[in-house]
Design a protein around this motif. Sequence first.
Motif, short mmCIF file in Angstrom:
data_model
loop_
_atom_site.label_atom_id
_atom_site.label_comp_id
_atom_site.label_asym_id
_atom_site.label_seq_id
_atom_site.Cartn_x
_atom_site.Cartn_y
_atom_site.Cartn_z
N PHE A 1 -15.59 -2.52 -9.02
CA PHE A 1 -15.34 -1.87 -8.27
C PHE A 1 -14.27 -0.48 -8.76
O PHE A 1 -14.42 0.54 -8.34
CB PHE A 1 -14.47 -2.63 -7.13
CG PHE A 1 -13.88 -1.82 -6.08
CD1 PHE A 1 -14.84 -1.14 -5.05
CD2 PHE A 1 -12.60 -1.38 -6.03
CE1 PHE A 1 -14.33 -0.59 -4.06
CE2 PHE A 1 -12.31 -1.00 -4.91
CZ PHE A 1 -13.01 -0.23 -3.89
N LEU A 2 -13.48 -0.87 -9.67
CA LEU A 2 -12.51 0.31 -10.55
C LEU A 2 -12.83 0.72 -11.65
O LEU A 2 -12.35 1.80 -12.07
CB LEU A 2 -11.19 -0.64 -10.61
CG LEU A 2 -10.51 -1.39 -9.53
CD1 LEU A 2 -9.25 -2.11 -10.02
CD2 LEU A 2 -10.06 -0.50 -8.65
N GLY A 3 -14.16 0.26 -12.18
CA GLY A 3 -14.56 1.12 -13.32
C GLY A 3 -13.69 0.63 -14.52
O GLY A 3 -13.72 1.59 -15.24
N ARG A 4 -13.34 -0.42 -14.72
CA ARG A 4 -12.59 -0.78 -15.94
C ARG A 4 -13.21 -1.90 -16.81
O ARG A 4 -14.44 -2.46 -16.30
CB ARG A 4 -11.21 -1.86 -15.30
CG ARG A 4 -10.51 -1.15 -14.29
CD ARG A 4 -9.83 0.15 -14.75
NE ARG A 4 -8.92 1.02 -13.89
CZ ARG A 4 -8.21 1.97 -14.06
NH1 ARG A 4 -8.43 2.69 -15.28
NH2 ARG A 4 -7.48 2.52 -12.87
N TRP B 1 0.77 -1.27 0.04
CA TRP B 1 -0.10 0.14 -0.12
C TRP B 1 0.89 1.33 0.08
O TRP B 1 0.67 2.15 -0.95
CB TRP B 1 -0.96 -0.30 1.24
CG TRP B 1 -1.79 1.36 1.26
CD1 TRP B 1 -1.54 2.34 1.96
CD2 TRP B 1 -3.14 1.23 0.80
NE1 TRP B 1 -2.60 3.39 1.89
CE2 TRP B 1 -3.59 2.66 0.92
CE3 TRP B 1 -3.75 0.60 -0.09
CZ2 TRP B 1 -4.74 3.14 0.80
CZ3 TRP B 1 -5.08 0.92 -0.52
CH2 TRP B 1 -5.78 2.31 -0.14
N GLU C 1 -0.02 5.88 -11.44
CA GLU C 1 -1.47 5.94 -11.07
C GLU C 1 -2.12 4.61 -10.92
O GLU C 1 -3.40 4.55 -10.38
CB GLU C 1 -2.09 6.72 -12.12
CG GLU C 1 -1.55 8.13 -12.12
CD GLU C 1 -2.24 9.10 -13.28
OE1 GLU C 1 -3.24 8.47 -13.85
OE2 GLU C 1 -1.84 10.24 -13.68
N GLN C 2 -1.75 3.59 -11.42
CA GLN C 2 -2.34 2.36 -11.43
C GLN C 2 -1.87 1.05 -10.77
O GLN C 2 -2.01 0.09 -10.73
CB GLN C 2 -3.08 1.88 -12.57
CG GLN C 2 -1.92 2.01 -13.85
CD GLN C 2 -2.63 1.78 -15.33
OE1 GLN C 2 -3.74 1.75 -15.34
NE2 GLN C 2 -1.81 1.77 -16.37
N LEU D 1 -10.51 -7.96 -17.72
CA LEU D 1 -10.22 -8.48 -15.89
C LEU D 1 -10.82 -9.86 -15.79
O LEU D 1 -9.97 -10.64 -15.40
CB LEU D 1 -10.73 -7.53 -15.08
CG LEU D 1 -10.10 -6.17 -15.23
CD1 LEU D 1 -10.72 -5.46 -13.89
CD2 LEU D 1 -8.52 -6.26 -15.13
N ALA E 1 -13.67 -6.91 -9.74
CA ALA E 1 -12.43 -5.70 -9.70
C ALA E 1 -13.18 -4.90 -10.73
O ALA E 1 -12.95 -3.40 -10.61
CB ALA E 1 -11.13 -6.31 -10.02
N ALA E 2 -13.51 -5.20 -11.80
CA ALA E 2 -13.98 -4.36 -12.93
C ALA E 2 -15.27 -3.45 -12.33
O ALA E 2 -14.85 -2.29 -12.64
CB ALA E 2 -14.56 -5.39 -14.23
N GLU F 1 -3.37 -0.61 -7.96
CA GLU F 1 -4.63 -1.43 -8.18
C GLU F 1 -4.08 -2.71 -9.12
O GLU F 1 -4.75 -3.85 -8.77
CB GLU F 1 -5.33 -0.57 -9.42
CG GLU F 1 -5.80 0.65 -8.70
CD GLU F 1 -6.88 1.49 -9.63
OE1 GLU F 1 -6.62 1.13 -10.85
OE2 GLU F 1 -7.50 2.48 -9.26
N TRP G 1 -4.83 -6.50 -7.64
CA TRP G 1 -5.76 -7.34 -8.55
C TRP G 1 -4.85 -8.64 -8.63
O TRP G 1 -5.64 -9.76 -8.50
CB TRP G 1 -6.08 -6.85 -9.94
CG TRP G 1 -6.80 -7.53 -10.73
CD1 TRP G 1 -8.07 -8.07 -10.70
CD2 TRP G 1 -6.06 -8.07 -12.09
NE1 TRP G 1 -8.37 -8.80 -11.87
CE2 TRP G 1 -7.26 -8.98 -12.85
CE3 TRP G 1 -4.93 -7.85 -12.64
CZ2 TRP G 1 -7.05 -9.48 -13.87
CZ3 TRP G 1 -4.63 -8.45 -13.88
CH2 TRP G 1 -5.86 -9.29 -14.53
#
Length: 262
Positions: free
Chosen positions: A189-192, A21, A127-128, A197, A186-187, A131, A135
Amino acid sequence: MLITRIISALVLAPLVLLAIWFGGYWFAAMVVIAAGLMGWEWARMCNAGQLGWPGLLVIAVVVFATAGFALFHSLPVFLFLLGGSLAAGSAALYRFKGRGTLLFVFFGTLYIGLACMAFLWLRSVPEQGLEVVIWLLAVVWATDIGAYFAGRGIGGPRLAPKISPNKTWAGLIGGALAAGLVGALAAGFLGREAMLLVVGGMVLAVVAQGGDLLESWCKRHFGVKDSSHIIPGHGGILDRVDGLLAVFPVAFVYFWVVGAHF
């Protein structure tokens, strides 16, 4: 035994997740230490539980390569790892006993080093990175859980009876489905993109179980049950991260090719 496993997990998991983290030097230090311990386990496994000076060379190579990559992220660090792995394998051929020591020590040193370097690179993606790493961890953990319950609950034909008699095709499918479910969650939650994914998670589930089988094959070759007993109730670090060691380099190649787009 179960209580010991639970206590170990409750102590280690938060420390690992906190280091991931926060990233930075804390994360790099964790990966460097893990690399050294895995090098120690691998060298001992290849030499009937003894370390020897070739084993010290294995540890030095993976530690310096991982630390160097954490600092510089450069091609010369990879070349150092490649040359150091070859030197360690040659030293093992000269000193260690057993079949194929040069190839096993060379491959193990390179394998551990590449996985640790990939782990560092993935976390550093702007930035990612966090994440991506979370994942990947979730995918591998879901794979293990799904494979365990599907294998125990359904049973059926063995996946690789000569390497790991407890693994089944049902477990492989169950692990892949669990990883796909993690991808879908994950998609959302993360908006991907969900398809990426879900399919990516299922592919990596197969890769993770391949890494598990690879380590099982190596341990069976050298006649050992666990890579070490450094984690109470769990065995060694290699025993716990065998799937991740295979997944991280594959994930690195993908994200590097697509320009680190998640």
